[in-house]
Write an enzyme that holds these catalytic residues in place. Structure first.
Site, PDB file in Angstrom:
ATOM      1  N   ASP A 146      44.425  21.149  66.056  1.00  0.00           N
ATOM      2  CA  ASP A 146      43.775  19.942  65.552  1.00  0.00           C
ATOM      3  C   ASP A 146      44.269  19.634  64.156  1.00  0.00           C
ATOM      4  OD1 ASP A 146      41.466  18.571  64.136  1.00  0.00           O
ATOM      5  OD2 ASP A 146      40.957  20.643  63.654  1.00  0.00           O
ATOM      6  N   GLY A 165      44.154   9.341  68.755  1.00  0.00           N
ATOM      7  CA  GLY A 165      43.224   8.671  67.854  1.00  0.00           C
ATOM      8  C   GLY A 165      43.606   8.893  66.408  1.00  0.00           C
ATOM      9  N   GLY A 184      42.362   7.328  63.142  1.00  0.00           N
ATOM     10  CA  GLY A 184      41.494   6.446  62.362  1.00  0.00           C
ATOM     11  C   GLY A 184      40.358   5.714  63.047  1.00  0.00           C
ATOM     12  N   GLY A 191      37.571   7.004  64.198  1.00  0.00           N
ATOM     13  CA  GLY A 191      36.305   7.744  64.089  1.00  0.00           C
ATOM     14  C   GLY A 191      35.304   7.052  63.179  1.00  0.00           C
ATOM     15  N   CYS A 225      35.658   8.018  59.610  1.00  0.00           N
ATOM     16  CA  CYS A 225      37.045   8.068  59.139  1.00  0.00           C
ATOM     17  C   CYS A 225      37.361   6.937  58.177  1.00  0.00           C
ATOM     18  CB  CYS A 225      38.015   7.901  60.305  1.00  0.00           C
ATOM     19  SG  CYS A 225      37.820   9.159  61.516  1.00  0.00           S
ATOM     20  N   ASP A 231      40.148  10.224  71.486  1.00  0.00           N
ATOM     21  CA  ASP A 231      39.313  10.864  70.464  1.00  0.00           C
ATOM     22  C   ASP A 231      38.890   9.881  69.381  1.00  0.00           C
ATOM     23  OD1 ASP A 231      38.159  12.471  68.560  1.00  0.00           O
ATOM     24  OD2 ASP A 231      40.039  13.367  67.891  1.00  0.00           O
ATOM     25  N   GLY A 267      32.223  12.304  68.525  1.00  0.00           N
ATOM     26  CA  GLY A 267      31.691  12.932  67.316  1.00  0.00           C
ATOM     27  C   GLY A 267      30.338  12.353  66.949  1.00  0.00           C
ATOM     28  N   TYR A 272      26.364  14.214  59.160  1.00  0.00           N
ATOM     29  CA  TYR A 272      27.605  14.049  59.931  1.00  0.00           C
ATOM     30  C   TYR A 272      28.682  13.742  58.920  1.00  0.00           C
ATOM     31  CZ  TYR A 272      31.073  12.118  63.159  1.00  0.00           C
ATOM     32  OH  TYR A 272      32.218  11.882  63.875  1.00  0.00           O
ATOM     33  N   ALA A 277      37.861  15.278  56.855  1.00  0.00           N
ATOM     34  CA  ALA A 277      38.702  15.055  55.669  1.00  0.00           C
ATOM     35  C   ALA A 277      37.873  14.429  54.545  1.00  0.00           C
ATOM     36  CB  ALA A 277      39.889  14.163  56.032  1.00  0.00           C
TER      37      ALA A 277
HETATM   38  P1  XMP Z   1      33.573   9.430  66.364  1.00  0.00           P
HETATM   39  O1  XMP Z   1      33.890   7.969  66.306  1.00  0.00           O
HETATM   40  O2  XMP Z   1      33.120   9.856  67.710  1.00  0.00           O
HETATM   41  O3  XMP Z   1      34.961  10.157  66.063  1.00  0.00           O
HETATM   42  O4  XMP Z   1      32.623   9.835  65.288  1.00  0.00           O
HETATM   43  C1  XMP Z   1      35.138  11.550  66.021  1.00  0.00           C
HETATM   44  C2  XMP Z   1      36.569  11.843  65.626  1.00  0.00           C
HETATM   45  O5  XMP Z   1      36.845  11.425  64.280  1.00  0.00           O
HETATM   46  C3  XMP Z   1      37.999  12.138  63.813  1.00  0.00           C
HETATM   47  N1  XMP Z   1      37.736  12.599  62.441  1.00  0.00           N
HETATM   48  C4  XMP Z   1      38.297  12.099  61.324  1.00  0.00           C
HETATM   49  N2  XMP Z   1      39.218  11.124  61.151  1.00  0.00           N
HETATM   50  N3  XMP Z   1      39.053  11.387  58.788  1.00  0.00           N
HETATM   51  C5  XMP Z   1      39.614  10.801  59.874  1.00  0.00           C
HETATM   52  O6  XMP Z   1      40.450   9.917  59.701  1.00  0.00           O
HETATM   53  C6  XMP Z   1      38.123  12.383  58.897  1.00  0.00           C
HETATM   54  O7  XMP Z   1      37.618  12.893  57.903  1.00  0.00           O
HETATM   55  C7  XMP Z   1      37.724  12.740  60.232  1.00  0.00           C
HETATM   56  N4  XMP Z   1      36.858  13.679  60.707  1.00  0.00           N
HETATM   57  C8  XMP Z   1      36.882  13.541  62.068  1.00  0.00           C
HETATM   58  C9  XMP Z   1      38.218  13.286  64.759  1.00  0.00           C
HETATM   59  O8  XMP Z   1      39.344  12.959  65.545  1.00  0.00           O
HETATM   60  C10 XMP Z   1      36.921  13.318  65.553  1.00  0.00           C
HETATM   61  O9  XMP Z   1      37.057  13.918  66.816  1.00  0.00           O
END
Ligand code: XMP
Length: 473
Positions: free
Chosen positions: A247, A297, A299, A301, A304, A337, A360, A384, A388
Protein backbone atom coordinates in the site's frame (compact mmCIF):
# COMPACT_ATOMS: atom_id res chain seq x y z
CA UNK A 1 -0.46 18.14 -25.05
CA UNK A 2 -2.69 17.54 -28.04
CA UNK A 3 -5.72 16.16 -26.29
CA UNK A 4 -6.91 16.36 -22.71
CA UNK A 5 -9.12 13.46 -21.72
CA UNK A 6 -12.35 14.00 -19.85
CA UNK A 7 -12.32 12.62 -16.32
CA UNK A 8 -15.65 11.51 -14.86
CA UNK A 9 -16.53 10.39 -11.41
CA UNK A 10 -19.28 8.27 -9.90
CA UNK A 11 -21.82 11.07 -9.64
CA UNK A 12 -21.28 12.05 -13.29
CA UNK A 13 -22.77 8.80 -14.58
CA UNK A 14 -25.70 6.46 -14.15
CA UNK A 15 -26.31 2.86 -15.21
CA UNK A 16 -28.85 2.60 -18.02
CA UNK A 17 -31.69 0.18 -17.22
CA UNK A 18 -32.50 -2.59 -19.67
CA UNK A 19 -35.02 -5.39 -19.98
CA UNK A 20 -34.25 -7.78 -17.19
CA UNK A 21 -35.02 -11.44 -16.58
CA UNK A 22 -33.90 -11.03 -12.96
CA UNK A 23 -37.11 -11.22 -10.94
CA UNK A 24 -35.73 -10.42 -7.52
CA UNK A 25 -32.63 -8.83 -6.07
CA UNK A 26 -32.23 -12.03 -4.11
CA UNK A 27 -31.56 -13.93 -7.34
CA UNK A 28 -28.41 -11.92 -7.97
CA UNK A 29 -25.03 -13.44 -7.10
CA UNK A 30 -22.41 -10.91 -6.01
CA UNK A 31 -19.54 -13.42 -5.77
CA UNK A 32 -16.37 -11.80 -7.02
CA UNK A 33 -12.61 -12.04 -6.82
CA UNK A 34 -10.56 -10.06 -4.30
CA UNK A 35 -7.35 -11.50 -5.76
CA UNK A 36 -6.70 -14.13 -8.40
CA UNK A 37 -7.12 -16.88 -5.78
CA UNK A 38 -9.46 -15.38 -3.16
CA UNK A 39 -13.19 -15.14 -3.80
CA UNK A 40 -15.65 -13.07 -1.78
CA UNK A 41 -19.42 -13.50 -1.65
CA UNK A 42 -19.69 -9.78 -0.92
CA UNK A 43 -17.26 -7.66 -2.96
CA UNK A 44 -16.48 -5.15 -0.23
CA UNK A 45 -13.13 -4.55 1.45
CA UNK A 46 -12.41 -2.40 4.50
CA UNK A 47 -9.53 0.03 3.98
CA UNK A 48 -6.04 -0.40 5.42
CA UNK A 49 -6.28 2.76 7.50
CA UNK A 50 -5.57 3.13 11.22
CA UNK A 51 -9.07 4.45 11.88
CA UNK A 52 -10.77 1.69 9.89
CA UNK A 53 -9.22 -1.78 10.06
CA UNK A 54 -7.71 -3.80 12.86
CA UNK A 55 -8.90 -7.25 13.99
CA UNK A 56 -12.48 -6.35 15.00
CA UNK A 57 -13.30 -4.75 11.66
CA UNK A 58 -11.53 -7.55 9.76
CA UNK A 59 -13.54 -10.18 11.68
CA UNK A 60 -16.82 -8.37 10.96
CA UNK A 61 -15.98 -7.94 7.27
CA UNK A 62 -15.02 -11.59 6.80
CA UNK A 63 -18.11 -12.80 8.68
CA UNK A 64 -20.29 -10.73 6.34
CA UNK A 65 -18.61 -12.16 3.23
CA UNK A 66 -16.10 -9.39 2.51
CA UNK A 67 -12.57 -8.94 3.80
CA UNK A 68 -10.59 -6.43 5.86
CA UNK A 69 -7.04 -5.21 5.32
CA UNK A 70 -5.23 -4.65 8.62
CA UNK A 71 -3.29 -1.38 8.39
CA UNK A 72 0.49 -1.25 8.70
CA UNK A 73 0.96 1.70 11.03
CA UNK A 74 1.69 -0.64 13.91
CA UNK A 75 4.84 -2.40 15.05
CA UNK A 76 5.41 -5.70 13.23
CA UNK A 77 4.38 -7.62 16.36
CA UNK A 78 1.19 -5.61 16.74
CA UNK A 79 0.17 -6.08 13.12
CA UNK A 80 0.90 -9.80 13.34
CA UNK A 81 -1.16 -9.96 16.51
CA UNK A 82 -4.17 -8.39 14.76
CA UNK A 83 -3.88 -10.95 11.97
CA UNK A 84 -3.63 -13.80 14.48
CA UNK A 85 -6.74 -12.59 16.29
CA UNK A 86 -8.70 -12.84 13.07
CA UNK A 87 -7.29 -16.23 12.12
CA UNK A 88 -8.17 -17.65 15.53
CA UNK A 89 -11.55 -15.98 15.79
CA UNK A 90 -13.94 -18.24 14.01
CA UNK A 91 -12.97 -21.64 12.92
CA UNK A 92 -14.70 -24.92 12.98
CA UNK A 93 -11.69 -26.41 14.65
CA UNK A 94 -9.13 -24.36 16.57
CA UNK A 95 -6.06 -26.21 15.35
CA UNK A 96 -3.70 -25.08 18.11
CA UNK A 97 -5.77 -24.03 21.11
CA UNK A 98 -4.00 -22.08 23.84
CA UNK A 99 -2.80 -24.22 26.72
CA UNK A 100 -1.61 -23.28 30.22
CA UNK A 101 0.47 -25.18 32.77
CA UNK A 102 -1.33 -26.56 35.86
CA UNK A 103 1.07 -24.77 38.22
CA UNK A 104 0.06 -21.29 37.01
CA UNK A 105 -1.81 -19.13 39.51
CA UNK A 106 -5.28 -17.92 38.71
CA UNK A 107 -3.98 -14.34 38.51
CA UNK A 108 -1.47 -15.41 35.84
CA UNK A 109 -4.13 -17.35 33.93
CA UNK A 110 -6.48 -14.37 34.02
CA UNK A 111 -3.74 -12.10 32.71
CA UNK A 112 -3.03 -14.57 29.89
CA UNK A 113 -6.74 -14.78 29.06
CA UNK A 114 -6.96 -10.99 28.81
CA UNK A 115 -3.78 -10.77 26.72
CA UNK A 116 -4.89 -13.47 24.29
CA UNK A 117 -8.53 -12.39 24.27
CA UNK A 118 -9.91 -15.84 25.22
CA UNK A 119 -12.34 -16.95 27.89
CA UNK A 120 -10.74 -20.22 28.97
CA UNK A 121 -7.79 -22.57 28.54
CA UNK A 122 -6.89 -26.16 28.05
CA UNK A 123 -4.53 -27.23 30.82
CA UNK A 124 -1.63 -29.25 29.44
CA UNK A 125 1.63 -30.84 30.56
CA UNK A 126 4.92 -30.07 28.76
CA UNK A 127 4.20 -32.89 26.29
CA UNK A 128 0.87 -31.23 25.32
CA UNK A 129 -1.10 -33.99 27.07
CA UNK A 130 -4.48 -32.74 28.22
CA UNK A 131 -4.81 -32.48 32.02
CA UNK A 132 -8.02 -30.48 32.28
CA UNK A 133 -10.07 -27.52 31.15
CA UNK A 134 -10.13 -24.11 32.84
CA UNK A 135 -13.39 -22.40 31.91
CA UNK A 136 -14.55 -18.84 32.51
CA UNK A 137 -16.76 -20.22 35.29
CA UNK A 138 -13.77 -22.00 36.92
CA UNK A 139 -11.85 -18.72 36.80
CA UNK A 140 -14.66 -16.84 38.53
CA UNK A 141 -14.70 -19.42 41.35
CA UNK A 142 -11.10 -19.00 42.52
CA UNK A 143 -8.82 -16.51 44.24
CA UNK A 144 -5.78 -14.89 42.64
CA UNK A 145 -3.26 -17.15 44.38
CA UNK A 146 -5.07 -20.45 43.63
CA UNK A 147 -3.31 -22.81 41.26
CA UNK A 148 -4.97 -23.71 37.99
CA UNK A 149 -4.84 -27.44 38.81
CA UNK A 150 -7.11 -26.93 41.83
CA UNK A 151 -9.72 -25.02 39.82
CA UNK A 152 -9.79 -26.84 36.48
CA UNK A 153 -12.23 -29.54 35.45
CA UNK A 154 -9.88 -32.55 35.44
CA UNK A 155 -9.35 -34.73 32.37
CA UNK A 156 -11.31 -37.66 33.88
CA UNK A 157 -14.48 -35.57 33.93
CA UNK A 158 -14.06 -34.02 30.49
CA UNK A 159 -15.92 -34.95 27.35
CA UNK A 160 -13.36 -35.21 24.54
CA UNK A 161 -13.36 -36.49 20.98
CA UNK A 162 -10.92 -37.88 18.43
CA UNK A 163 -9.34 -35.39 15.98
CA UNK A 164 -11.27 -36.65 12.95
CA UNK A 165 -14.77 -35.96 14.38
CA UNK A 166 -17.25 -34.45 11.91
CA UNK A 167 -18.93 -31.15 12.65
CA UNK A 168 -22.44 -32.58 12.89
CA UNK A 169 -21.25 -35.20 15.34
CA UNK A 170 -19.36 -32.51 17.31
CA UNK A 171 -22.53 -30.42 17.49
CA UNK A 172 -24.47 -33.45 18.74
CA UNK A 173 -21.88 -34.17 21.46
CA UNK A 174 -21.71 -30.54 22.56
CA UNK A 175 -25.46 -30.17 22.88
CA UNK A 176 -26.08 -33.63 24.38
CA UNK A 177 -23.41 -33.10 27.06
CA UNK A 178 -24.42 -29.45 27.59
CA UNK A 179 -20.83 -28.30 27.27
CA UNK A 180 -19.30 -25.44 25.32
CA UNK A 181 -15.85 -26.74 24.51
CA UNK A 182 -14.90 -30.08 23.01
CA UNK A 183 -11.15 -30.78 23.14
CA UNK A 184 -9.85 -33.14 20.46
CA UNK A 185 -7.20 -35.56 21.73
CA UNK A 186 -5.24 -38.35 20.07
CA UNK A 187 -4.71 -41.89 21.40
CA UNK A 188 -1.81 -40.66 23.58
CA UNK A 189 -4.02 -37.99 25.15
CA UNK A 190 -2.26 -35.13 23.35
CA UNK A 191 -4.25 -32.07 22.33
CA UNK A 192 -5.01 -32.03 18.61
CA UNK A 193 -7.62 -29.27 18.45
CA UNK A 194 -10.70 -27.73 19.99
CA UNK A 195 -14.27 -27.29 18.78
CA UNK A 196 -16.41 -24.70 20.53
CA UNK A 197 -20.14 -24.15 20.51
CA UNK A 198 -19.58 -20.47 19.83
CA UNK A 199 -17.70 -21.22 16.62
CA UNK A 200 -20.32 -23.71 15.43
CA UNK A 201 -23.13 -21.25 16.11
CA UNK A 202 -21.25 -18.44 14.36
CA UNK A 203 -20.65 -20.63 11.33
CA UNK A 204 -24.43 -20.96 10.98
CA UNK A 205 -25.08 -17.29 11.61
CA UNK A 206 -22.68 -16.18 8.86
CA UNK A 207 -23.29 -18.40 5.85
CA UNK A 208 -21.46 -16.03 3.48
CA UNK A 209 -18.31 -15.75 5.63
CA UNK A 210 -14.99 -15.55 3.82
CA UNK A 211 -13.01 -18.55 5.04
CA UNK A 212 -9.76 -20.28 4.20
CA UNK A 213 -9.39 -24.01 3.57
CA UNK A 214 -9.37 -24.72 7.32
CA UNK A 215 -12.57 -22.78 7.94
CA UNK A 216 -10.78 -19.79 9.48
CA UNK A 217 -11.81 -16.26 8.57
CA UNK A 218 -9.66 -14.68 5.91
CA UNK A 219 -7.75 -11.46 6.48
CA UNK A 220 -5.35 -9.34 4.44
CA UNK A 221 -2.55 -7.22 5.87
CA UNK A 222 -0.76 -4.16 4.55
CA UNK A 223 2.96 -3.64 4.04
CA UNK A 224 4.94 -0.67 2.67
CA UNK A 225 7.94 -0.72 0.35
CA UNK A 226 10.63 0.69 2.59
CA UNK A 227 12.60 -0.10 5.73
CA UNK A 228 11.62 -3.34 7.37
CA UNK A 229 8.88 -4.23 4.88
CA UNK A 230 10.34 -7.63 4.02
CA UNK A 231 10.70 -8.52 7.68
CA UNK A 232 7.10 -7.41 8.21
CA UNK A 233 5.95 -9.42 5.19
CA UNK A 234 7.79 -12.49 6.48
CA UNK A 235 6.09 -12.19 9.88
CA UNK A 236 2.67 -11.75 8.25
CA UNK A 237 3.23 -14.75 5.99
CA UNK A 238 4.21 -16.78 9.08
CA UNK A 239 1.01 -15.60 10.82
CA UNK A 240 -0.89 -16.96 7.80
CA UNK A 241 -2.36 -13.71 6.54
CA UNK A 242 -4.31 -14.54 3.38
CA UNK A 243 -2.95 -11.68 1.29
CA UNK A 244 -0.38 -8.92 1.54
CA UNK A 245 -1.49 -5.49 0.39
CA UNK A 246 1.38 -3.38 -0.77
CA UNK A 247 0.00 0.00 0.00
CA UNK A 248 1.64 3.20 -1.13
CA UNK A 249 0.23 6.47 -2.38
CA UNK A 250 1.83 6.22 -5.85
CA UNK A 251 1.86 2.54 -6.72
CA UNK A 252 2.94 3.12 -10.31
CA UNK A 253 6.53 3.72 -9.25
CA UNK A 254 9.71 1.72 -9.77
CA UNK A 255 10.01 1.12 -6.02
CA UNK A 256 6.53 -0.41 -5.85
CA UNK A 257 7.00 -2.54 -8.97
CA UNK A 258 10.30 -3.88 -7.59
CA UNK A 259 8.74 -4.54 -4.19
CA UNK A 260 5.88 -6.56 -5.75
CA UNK A 261 8.39 -8.63 -7.72
CA UNK A 262 10.48 -9.19 -4.57
CA UNK A 263 7.46 -10.30 -2.50
CA UNK A 264 6.36 -12.73 -5.22
CA UNK A 265 9.92 -14.02 -5.64
CA UNK A 266 10.19 -14.79 -1.91
CA UNK A 267 6.64 -16.05 -1.38
CA UNK A 268 5.26 -17.18 -4.75
CA UNK A 269 2.21 -18.75 -3.10
CA UNK A 270 1.22 -15.56 -1.27
CA UNK A 271 -1.48 -13.36 -2.79
CA UNK A 272 -0.07 -9.86 -3.29
CA UNK A 273 -2.30 -6.85 -3.91
CA UNK A 274 -0.58 -3.69 -5.14
CA UNK A 275 -1.50 -0.06 -5.61
CA UNK A 276 -2.59 2.60 -5.86
CA UNK A 277 -2.73 3.44 -9.55
CA UNK A 278 -5.13 5.36 -11.77
CA UNK A 279 -4.20 4.25 -15.29
CA UNK A 280 -4.18 1.12 -17.41
CA UNK A 281 -0.38 1.36 -17.67
CA UNK A 282 -0.18 1.21 -13.88
CA UNK A 283 -2.28 -1.96 -13.85
CA UNK A 284 -0.15 -3.59 -16.55
CA UNK A 285 3.13 -2.80 -14.80
CA UNK A 286 2.03 -4.06 -11.39
CA UNK A 287 0.41 -7.17 -12.88
CA UNK A 288 3.59 -7.69 -14.92
CA UNK A 289 5.57 -7.71 -11.66
CA UNK A 290 3.29 -10.45 -10.33
CA UNK A 291 0.49 -8.60 -8.49
CA UNK A 292 -2.59 -10.77 -7.90
CA UNK A 293 -4.89 -7.73 -7.72
CA UNK A 294 -4.45 -4.00 -8.30
CA UNK A 295 -5.92 -1.18 -6.25
CA UNK A 296 -7.20 1.86 -8.14
CA UNK A 297 -7.65 5.35 -6.75
CA UNK A 298 -5.52 8.47 -6.65
CA UNK A 299 -7.25 11.12 -4.61
CA UNK A 300 -10.95 10.12 -4.47
CA UNK A 301 -10.90 9.35 -0.73
CA UNK A 302 -13.08 11.31 1.66
CA UNK A 303 -10.12 12.48 3.75
CA UNK A 304 -7.74 12.92 0.81
CA UNK A 305 -6.22 16.18 -0.31
CA UNK A 306 -3.74 14.78 -2.84
CA UNK A 307 -5.53 16.40 -5.75
CA UNK A 308 -5.55 19.77 -4.01
CA UNK A 309 -1.98 19.60 -2.76
CA UNK A 310 -0.20 17.85 -5.63
CA UNK A 311 -2.64 18.63 -8.43
CA UNK A 312 -2.58 14.94 -9.33
CA UNK A 313 -5.35 12.37 -9.73
CA UNK A 314 -7.95 10.92 -12.04
CA UNK A 315 -11.67 11.15 -11.22
CA UNK A 316 -12.53 7.72 -9.95
CA UNK A 317 -15.09 6.49 -12.52
CA UNK A 318 -12.70 7.20 -15.41
CA UNK A 319 -9.79 5.69 -13.47
CA UNK A 320 -11.71 2.46 -12.87
CA UNK A 321 -12.95 2.31 -16.47
CA UNK A 322 -9.46 2.82 -17.91
CA UNK A 323 -7.87 0.37 -15.47
CA UNK A 324 -10.60 -2.23 -16.07
CA UNK A 325 -9.75 -2.51 -19.76
CA UNK A 326 -6.11 -3.23 -18.83
CA UNK A 327 -7.12 -5.57 -16.00
CA UNK A 328 -9.16 -7.68 -18.40
CA UNK A 329 -6.17 -7.92 -20.77
CA UNK A 330 -3.79 -9.11 -18.06
CA UNK A 331 -6.36 -11.05 -16.03
CA UNK A 332 -6.11 -9.46 -12.57
CA UNK A 333 -9.01 -8.25 -10.42
CA UNK A 334 -9.33 -4.54 -9.66
CA UNK A 335 -10.14 -3.01 -6.30
CA UNK A 336 -11.81 0.40 -6.67
CA UNK A 337 -10.40 2.23 -3.65
CA UNK A 338 -11.95 5.42 -2.29
CA UNK A 339 -14.79 7.72 -3.19
CA UNK A 340 -17.63 5.35 -2.21
CA UNK A 341 -20.07 7.73 -0.53
CA UNK A 342 -23.30 5.78 -0.92
CA UNK A 343 -24.70 2.47 -2.13
CA UNK A 344 -25.16 3.58 -5.74
CA UNK A 345 -21.42 4.17 -6.06
CA UNK A 346 -20.70 0.48 -5.44
CA UNK A 347 -22.88 -0.48 -8.40
CA UNK A 348 -21.19 2.20 -10.53
CA UNK A 349 -17.67 1.07 -9.57
CA UNK A 350 -18.35 -2.62 -10.13
CA UNK A 351 -20.34 -1.92 -13.32
CA UNK A 352 -17.31 0.01 -14.59
CA UNK A 353 -15.18 -3.12 -14.19
CA UNK A 354 -13.98 -3.28 -10.58
CA UNK A 355 -14.12 -6.69 -8.90
CA UNK A 356 -14.39 -5.23 -5.41
CA UNK A 357 -14.60 -1.82 -3.75
CA UNK A 358 -12.49 -0.62 -0.82
CA UNK A 359 -14.25 1.55 1.72
CA UNK A 360 -12.81 3.92 4.33
CA UNK A 361 -15.00 6.79 5.54
CA UNK A 362 -18.32 4.91 5.35
CA UNK A 363 -16.79 2.40 7.78
CA UNK A 364 -15.49 5.07 10.17
CA UNK A 365 -17.26 5.65 13.48
CA UNK A 366 -18.60 2.08 13.50
CA UNK A 367 -18.50 -0.16 16.58
CA UNK A 368 -15.68 -2.16 14.96
CA UNK A 369 -13.56 0.82 13.83
CA UNK A 370 -10.42 1.23 15.92
CA UNK A 371 -9.79 4.37 17.93
CA UNK A 372 -10.97 6.00 21.12
CA UNK A 373 -14.49 7.30 21.51
CA UNK A 374 -14.49 11.07 21.95
CA UNK A 375 -17.42 12.63 23.84
CA UNK A 376 -18.54 16.13 23.03
CA UNK A 377 -21.79 17.92 23.85
CA UNK A 378 -23.48 14.65 24.71
CA UNK A 379 -22.53 13.00 21.43
CA UNK A 380 -19.92 10.31 20.81
CA UNK A 381 -17.44 10.38 17.94
CA UNK A 382 -14.53 8.41 16.52
CA UNK A 383 -11.70 9.93 14.51
CA UNK A 384 -11.23 9.23 10.79
CA UNK A 385 -8.03 10.41 9.21
CA UNK A 386 -6.18 10.20 5.93
CA UNK A 387 -3.02 8.16 6.28
CA UNK A 388 -1.08 11.09 4.81
CA UNK A 389 -2.59 13.57 7.28
CA UNK A 390 -0.39 15.42 9.76
CA UNK A 391 -1.72 13.53 12.77
CA UNK A 392 -1.16 10.14 11.09
CA UNK A 393 2.39 11.21 10.19
CA UNK A 394 3.02 12.26 13.80
CA UNK A 395 1.73 8.90 15.06
CA UNK A 396 4.04 7.12 12.60
CA UNK A 397 7.10 9.03 13.81
CA UNK A 398 6.19 8.25 17.42
CA UNK A 399 5.83 4.56 16.53
CA UNK A 400 9.32 4.58 15.03
CA UNK A 401 10.62 6.37 18.14
CA UNK A 402 11.64 9.41 16.10
CA UNK A 403 11.24 12.97 17.21
CA UNK A 404 11.59 14.57 13.74
CA UNK A 405 9.82 17.84 13.25
CA UNK A 406 6.80 17.85 10.98
CA UNK A 407 7.47 21.43 9.85
CA UNK A 408 8.46 20.31 6.36
CA UNK A 409 5.77 17.62 6.09
CA UNK A 410 3.34 18.23 3.24
CA UNK A 411 0.12 16.57 4.31
CA UNK A 412 -2.13 14.99 1.67
CA UNK A 413 -4.94 14.04 4.00
CA UNK A 414 -7.18 15.44 6.71
CA UNK A 415 -8.45 14.38 10.10
CA UNK A 416 -12.13 14.50 11.03
CA UNK A 417 -14.62 12.95 13.44
CA UNK A 418 -17.62 10.78 12.69
CA UNK A 419 -20.46 10.28 15.15
CA UNK A 420 -20.71 6.72 16.46
CA UNK A 421 -23.07 4.91 14.13
CA UNK A 422 -23.42 1.28 15.23
CA UNK A 423 -22.17 -1.96 13.75
CA UNK A 424 -20.62 -2.07 10.29
CA UNK A 425 -23.07 -4.80 9.22
CA UNK A 426 -25.82 -2.22 8.68
CA UNK A 427 -23.87 -0.22 6.09
CA UNK A 428 -22.47 -3.35 4.43
CA UNK A 429 -26.05 -4.60 3.98
CA UNK A 430 -27.02 -1.25 2.50
CA UNK A 431 -24.09 -1.26 0.05
CA UNK A 432 -24.71 -4.85 -1.06
CA UNK A 433 -28.43 -4.19 -1.36
CA UNK A 434 -27.66 -1.28 -3.68
CA UNK A 435 -25.31 -3.40 -5.77
CA UNK A 436 -27.88 -6.19 -6.08
CA UNK A 437 -30.50 -3.69 -7.13
CA UNK A 438 -28.21 -2.05 -9.68
CA UNK A 439 -27.38 -5.45 -11.16
CA UNK A 440 -31.04 -6.44 -11.40
CA UNK A 441 -31.84 -3.23 -13.36
CA UNK A 442 -29.35 -4.19 -16.06
CA UNK A 443 -30.28 -7.89 -16.27
CA UNK A 444 -27.12 -9.12 -14.57
CA UNK A 445 -27.35 -12.24 -12.41
CA UNK A 446 -23.59 -12.36 -11.81
CA UNK A 447 -20.65 -9.96 -11.71
CA UNK A 448 -19.39 -11.26 -15.07
CA UNK A 449 -22.76 -10.50 -16.63
CA UNK A 450 -22.76 -7.11 -14.98
CA UNK A 451 -19.44 -6.21 -16.62
CA UNK A 452 -20.77 -7.37 -19.95
CA UNK A 453 -24.12 -5.59 -19.79
CA UNK A 454 -23.45 -2.37 -17.85
CA UNK A 455 -23.95 0.75 -19.99
CA UNK A 456 -23.60 4.23 -18.60
CA UNK A 457 -25.07 7.60 -19.40
CA UNK A 458 -23.42 10.86 -18.45
CA UNK A 459 -25.54 13.32 -16.58
CA UNK A 460 -25.33 17.07 -16.31
CA UNK A 461 -25.34 18.96 -13.05
CA UNK A 462 -29.09 19.43 -13.49
CA UNK A 463 -29.39 15.67 -13.98
CA UNK A 464 -27.43 15.04 -10.79
CA UNK A 465 -29.71 17.48 -8.95
CA UNK A 466 -32.73 15.62 -10.31
CA UNK A 467 -31.26 12.39 -8.95
CA UNK A 468 -31.56 13.67 -5.38
CA UNK A 469 -34.84 13.93 -3.56
CA UNK A 470 -36.23 17.47 -3.59
CA UNK A 471 -37.21 19.46 -0.56
CA UNK A 472 -40.70 21.00 -0.31
CA UNK A 473 -39.88 24.71 0.05
P1 XMP B 1 -12.97 6.72 1.35
O1 XMP B 1 -13.52 7.66 0.33
O2 XMP B 1 -13.72 5.44 1.41
O3 XMP B 1 -11.49 6.40 0.85
O4 XMP B 1 -12.85 7.37 2.69
C1 XMP B 1 -10.59 5.54 1.51
C2 XMP B 1 -9.27 5.56 0.77
O5 XMP B 1 -8.64 6.84 0.85
C3 XMP B 1 -7.24 6.67 0.58
N1 XMP B 1 -6.48 7.46 1.55
C4 XMP B 1 -5.81 8.60 1.29
N2 XMP B 1 -5.63 9.28 0.14
N3 XMP B 1 -4.41 10.96 1.31
C5 XMP B 1 -4.90 10.45 0.15
O6 XMP B 1 -4.73 11.07 -0.89
C6 XMP B 1 -4.55 10.32 2.51
O7 XMP B 1 -4.11 10.80 3.55
C7 XMP B 1 -5.29 9.09 2.49
N4 XMP B 1 -5.61 8.19 3.47
C8 XMP B 1 -6.35 7.22 2.85
C9 XMP B 1 -6.95 5.20 0.69
O8 XMP B 1 -6.76 4.72 -0.62
C10 XMP B 1 -8.20 4.66 1.36
O9 XMP B 1 -8.42 3.30 1.11
Amino acid sequence: MSEIALGLTYDDVLLVPRRSRVRSRRDVCTRSRFTSAIELEVPIVSANMDTVTTASMAVAMAQLGGIGVVHRFLSIDEEVNEVRRVKRYLTHVVAEPYGVAPQLTLAQARAEAARLDVTGFLVVDPGQRLLGLLTARDMLAGDDGDRVETLMTPFERLVTAAPGIGLDEARRVLTASRIEKLPLVDAQGRVRGLITLRDLAAAERYPLATRDGLGRLRVAAAVGIRGDYLERAEALVAAEADALVLDIAHGHADGAIEAVAELKRRWPEMEVVAGNVATGDGVRDLAGAGADAVKVGIGPGFACTTRLVAGVGVPQFSAVLDCAAAAREVGVPLIADGGIRRAGHVATAVGAGASTVMVGSLFAGRDESPGDVVRRRGQQFKVYRGMASRSAAAARLALEGRGDSLDQYVAEGEEMEFPLRGPVAAIVDELVGGLRSGMSYVDAASIDEFWEKARFVRQTEAGARESHPGSPD
